[in-house]
Design a protein around this motif. Sequence first.
Motif, PDB file in Angstrom:
ATOM      1  N   THR A  95       0.850  -1.261  -0.285  1.00 17.60           N
ATOM      2  CA  THR A  95       0.366   0.000   0.255  1.00 17.60           C
ATOM      3  C   THR A  95       1.188   1.330  -0.056  1.00 17.60           C
ATOM      4  N   GLY A 113       2.638   2.090  -3.226  1.00 20.47           N
ATOM      5  CA  GLY A 113       1.769   2.152  -4.546  1.00 20.47           C
ATOM      6  C   GLY A 113       1.495   3.727  -3.539  1.00 20.47           C
ATOM      7  N   LEU A 114       1.305   4.430  -2.926  1.00 25.56           N
ATOM      8  CA  LEU A 114       0.987   6.147  -2.383  1.00 25.56           C
ATOM      9  C   LEU A 114       2.663   6.713  -2.617  1.00 25.56           C
ATOM     10  N   TRP A 115       3.147   5.860  -2.755  1.00 25.41           N
ATOM     11  CA  TRP A 115       4.766   6.357  -3.431  1.00 25.41           C
ATOM     12  C   TRP A 115       4.656   6.978  -4.523  1.00 25.41           C
ATOM     13  N   LEU A 116       4.037   6.124  -5.173  1.00 24.75           N
ATOM     14  CA  LEU A 116       4.629   5.755  -6.897  1.00 24.75           C
ATOM     15  C   LEU A 116       3.502   6.565  -7.323  1.00 24.75           C
ATOM     16  N   SER A 117       1.621   6.667  -6.904  1.00 22.36           N
ATOM     17  CA  SER A 117       1.071   7.384  -7.342  1.00 22.36           C
ATOM     18  C   SER A 117       1.033   8.678  -7.254  1.00 22.36           C
ATOM     19  N   LYS A 118       2.180   9.343  -5.521  1.00 24.41           N
ATOM     20  CA  LYS A 118       2.713  10.450  -5.667  1.00 24.41           C
ATOM     21  C   LYS A 118       4.098  10.687  -6.820  1.00 24.41           C
ATOM     22  N   PRO A 149       7.315  12.980  -2.359  1.00 20.04           N
ATOM     23  CA  PRO A 149       6.223  11.409  -2.797  1.00 20.04           C
ATOM     24  C   PRO A 149       6.036  11.107  -1.160  1.00 20.04           C
TER      25      PRO A 149
END
Length: 135
Positions: free
Chosen positions: A18, A21-26, A103
């Motif tokens: 999770t 995913g947040l790090w990639l999405s930011k 990020p």
Amino acid sequence: MGIAALVTWIATAVLGFTMLGLWLSKGGLRAAQSDASIPTRLVPPLIFSHYLLAAAGLILWIVYLIIDRDILTWVALGLLVIVVVLGDVMFLRWRHSRKEATPEAHLPVPLVYVHGLFAVATIMLVLLTALGIGS
């Protein structure tokens, strides 16, 4: 103990995935590029090494539970020690970047700490299993 370690390991992995995913999405990967306008303290080799070694250890643990070879507990524990060191480095870098426009600053604090709590429980359960305590 082995099944309990599996449960905590899976919970740790879900929480970690999770956060990834947040790090990639930011924009974590974009920020890691040398010409990026937004810096990051979490570099891809560190993040992906942590993730891949943890996943390899989880797979090894599942194999241990199936074939019951004690040596696999020690190999899994060794992998976990490396994963913990990488995780500690990431945690320290994350703490220093929480007030910056990075990020990783977007990672929810409770998520990071609960991931770490489950990681500690996992390594303790793996160690107890390797030592033959509680089995």
